[in-house]
Design a protein around this motif. Structure first.
Motif, PDB file in Angstrom:
ATOM      1  N   VAL A 167       0.839  -1.202   0.000  1.00 29.86           N
ATOM      2  CA  VAL A 167       0.000   0.000   0.000  1.00 29.86           C
ATOM      3  C   VAL A 167       0.874   1.253   0.000  1.00 29.86           C
ATOM      4  N   THR A 168       1.940   1.233   0.798  1.00 28.00           N
ATOM      5  CA  THR A 168       2.837   2.385   0.865  1.00 28.00           C
ATOM      6  C   THR A 168       3.481   2.655  -0.491  1.00 28.00           C
ATOM      7  N   ILE A 169       3.943   1.586  -1.140  1.00 28.50           N
ATOM      8  CA  ILE A 169       4.551   1.726  -2.470  1.00 28.50           C
ATOM      9  C   ILE A 169       3.535   2.281  -3.457  1.00 28.50           C
ATOM     10  N   MET A 170       2.334   1.741  -3.411  1.00 32.01           N
ATOM     11  CA  MET A 170       1.274   2.171  -4.327  1.00 32.01           C
ATOM     12  C   MET A 170       1.003   3.669  -4.175  1.00 32.01           C
ATOM     13  N   ARG A 171       0.970   4.108  -2.938  1.00 31.89           N
ATOM     14  CA  ARG A 171       0.700   5.520  -2.664  1.00 31.89           C
ATOM     15  C   ARG A 171       1.901   6.396  -3.032  1.00 31.89           C
ATOM     16  N   ASP A 172       3.107   5.986  -2.598  1.00 29.49           N
ATOM     17  CA  ASP A 172       4.290   6.838  -2.752  1.00 29.49           C
ATOM     18  C   ASP A 172       4.838   6.846  -4.169  1.00 29.49           C
ATOM     19  N   VAL A 197      -5.825   4.770   4.029  1.00 32.06           N
ATOM     20  CA  VAL A 197      -5.488   5.153   2.652  1.00 32.06           C
ATOM     21  C   VAL A 197      -6.679   4.809   1.755  1.00 32.06           C
ATOM     22  N   ASP A 198      -7.198   5.779   1.046  1.00 31.16           N
ATOM     23  CA  ASP A 198      -8.309   5.550   0.116  1.00 31.16           C
ATOM     24  C   ASP A 198      -7.724   5.238  -1.263  1.00 31.16           C
ATOM     25  N   ILE A 199      -7.683   3.954  -1.597  1.00 32.04           N
ATOM     26  CA  ILE A 199      -7.105   3.546  -2.878  1.00 32.04           C
ATOM     27  C   ILE A 199      -7.810   4.224  -4.044  1.00 32.04           C
TER      28      ILE A 199
END
Length: 433
Positions: A167-172, A197-199
């Motif tokens: 999730v962190t990678i996806m966001r950052d 986190v709202d994907i």
């Protein structure tokens, strides 16, 4: 080549001419180089020259998974090991693993098939692709990586696991495409919600999911939770890996087969008779361009049907219906054939439960009995036993009305069912305990 219009939009005559030439070439190749096939042919009184038309495919011997295990690790390899550049394998959880050796040409062909799959899903050079399939012997991670490399998009080889980091990678990193199993996509979506986190607000827009059967309802659930278009990749370690077939923007429940690389048939799983287009049966594939380990008429155990029509996307490739079960995964409960996917479709229509469930088979007298544990949503579970029982009875009624058998349903607390980081384990056989 990513969009191969000459192949993907070929006329039937053009495709069949190519297929026959490649089939004849492959049959001669394995007869000359693989003792297993040569002995099979000789015992049946067949020679490579007997293949004069595509209809003659039905004369060839079927290959089954035990043949691969009996010839483990490289007894079916048609080239010297000096020509092998990569070796993949299945998990081997039910015996010896299935090995998949590749020549350099095999790898290049595979990369093109994966790139076709990604292109059909709307993946382009500008994308940032997070590959959360396992890397290593499993074909998923490195297979999708190869297609991404051919397209030229930025790839994040995240592999599976460490879901919070996903999730962190996806966001950052601003991932725009996610590749993983559908069950793991739901695990990632759930973890994102736990992290606040709202994907749906992230740049993510496309998912390419496969490696396990999943229903249309599961696709819709993923699309709703993640705010993306969820596309399918289908493949087998035994054939090449992911992208034997793929869906397109139409998402009509059928997938395009890369039929310049594999010939598809559907057979009756009991009589082994070849069935006509449109009839449901077991999917059988013949590799016609691989050189390291081309299999003839490999029985996949996947249940589907084939259809030939020009898709509204323009592709003329043979289409296979979305696989929702395997002949060896089928359960026989009270004399009724039941696929786990049938139960999943029913559960995902119930608003009070999460898409997390397990099927449990137990012995009841002389018969087998099926029960279902499914997670209740937190707000439902908090309402207490009376509410839970009412929902359980409603689900039991839906299952009986749809499948025709009595199934005991139990709503369990939220997050009490083990989450998947790869292929989800949906069926537990308590008869063996």
């Amino acid at each position: 080549m990513i969009w191969n219009e000459k192949i993907e939009c070929a006329s039937l005559d053009q495709m069949q001419a190519l297929q026959l030439a490649k089939l004849q070439e492959t049959v001669a190749w394995v007869y000359d180089r693989v003792p297993f096939y040569r002995n099979k042919f000789d015992s049946m009184g067949l020679k490579p020259d007997d293949v004069k038309s595509l209809e003659d495919l039905a004369k060839l011997p079927l290959t089954v998974k035990t043949d691969l295990r009996d010839n483990y690790p490289f007894g079916l390899c048609a080239v010297p090991m000096d020509d092998v550049v990569k070796i993949h394998a299945s998990s081997g959880t039910t015996g010896k693993p299935i090995t998949g050796p590749y020549t350099a040409d095999d790898i290049n062909q595979w990369r093109e098939c994966v790139a076709r799959n990604l292109h059909a899903a709307g993946v382009f050079k500008k994308d940032i692709v997070q590959v959360a399939y396992g890397y290593g012997l499993f074909t998923g991670g490195l297979g999708l990586q190869g297609g991404c490399d051919l397209i030229g998009c930025a790839t994040i080889p995240a592999s599976s696991g460490m879901t919070e980091r996903q999730v962190t990678i996806m966001r950052d990193f601003g991932s725009t495409v996610l590749c993983c199993t559908p069950s793991y996509a739901l695990t990632i979506a759930e973890k994102a919600a736990d992290m606040g986190v709202d994907i749906r607000e992230l740049p993510l827009r496309v998912g390419v999911f496969g490696a396990e059967p999943w229903t249309v309802e599961m696709r819709q659930e993923i699309e709703e939770r993640m705010g993306i278009r969820a596309h399918e990749v289908y493949g087998l370690t035994e054939l090449m890996g992911p992208s034997v077939s793929f869906d397109c923007q139409q998402q009509d429940g059928f997938m395009h087969i890369n039929e310049d690389h594999v010939l598809a048939e559907v057979i009756d799983p009991v009589t082994e008779e070849v069935l006509p287009l449109g009839e449901k049966g077991e999917l059988v594939f013949t590799a016609i361009q691989r050189r390291a380990m081309p299999l003839l008429r490999y029985r996949t155990r996947d249940i589907t049907e084939l259809r030939r029509e020009t898709c509204s996307c323009g592709r003329t490739l043979l289409k296979m219906k979305k696989v929702l079960g395997r002949s060896d995964d089928m359960l026989i409960i009270s004399g009724v054939n039941v696929f786990p996917s049938q139960v999943e479709s029913i559960l995902l229509e119930v608003p009070e439960v999460e898409p997390q469930y397990v099927l449990i088979i137990r012995k009841k007298g002389y018969l087998d009995a099926l029960s279902v544990d499914v997670e209740a949503k937190a707000e439902v579970y908090d309402q207490g036993e009376e509410k839970l029982q009412a929902v359980e009875k409603r689900i039991e009624g839906k299952i009986r009305g749809t499948i025709g058998i009595g199934v005991k349903v139990r709503l369990v607390p939220p997050k009490s069912i083990e989450r998947s980081e790869g292929k989800a384990k949906r069926v537990f056989d308590a008869r063996k305990l």
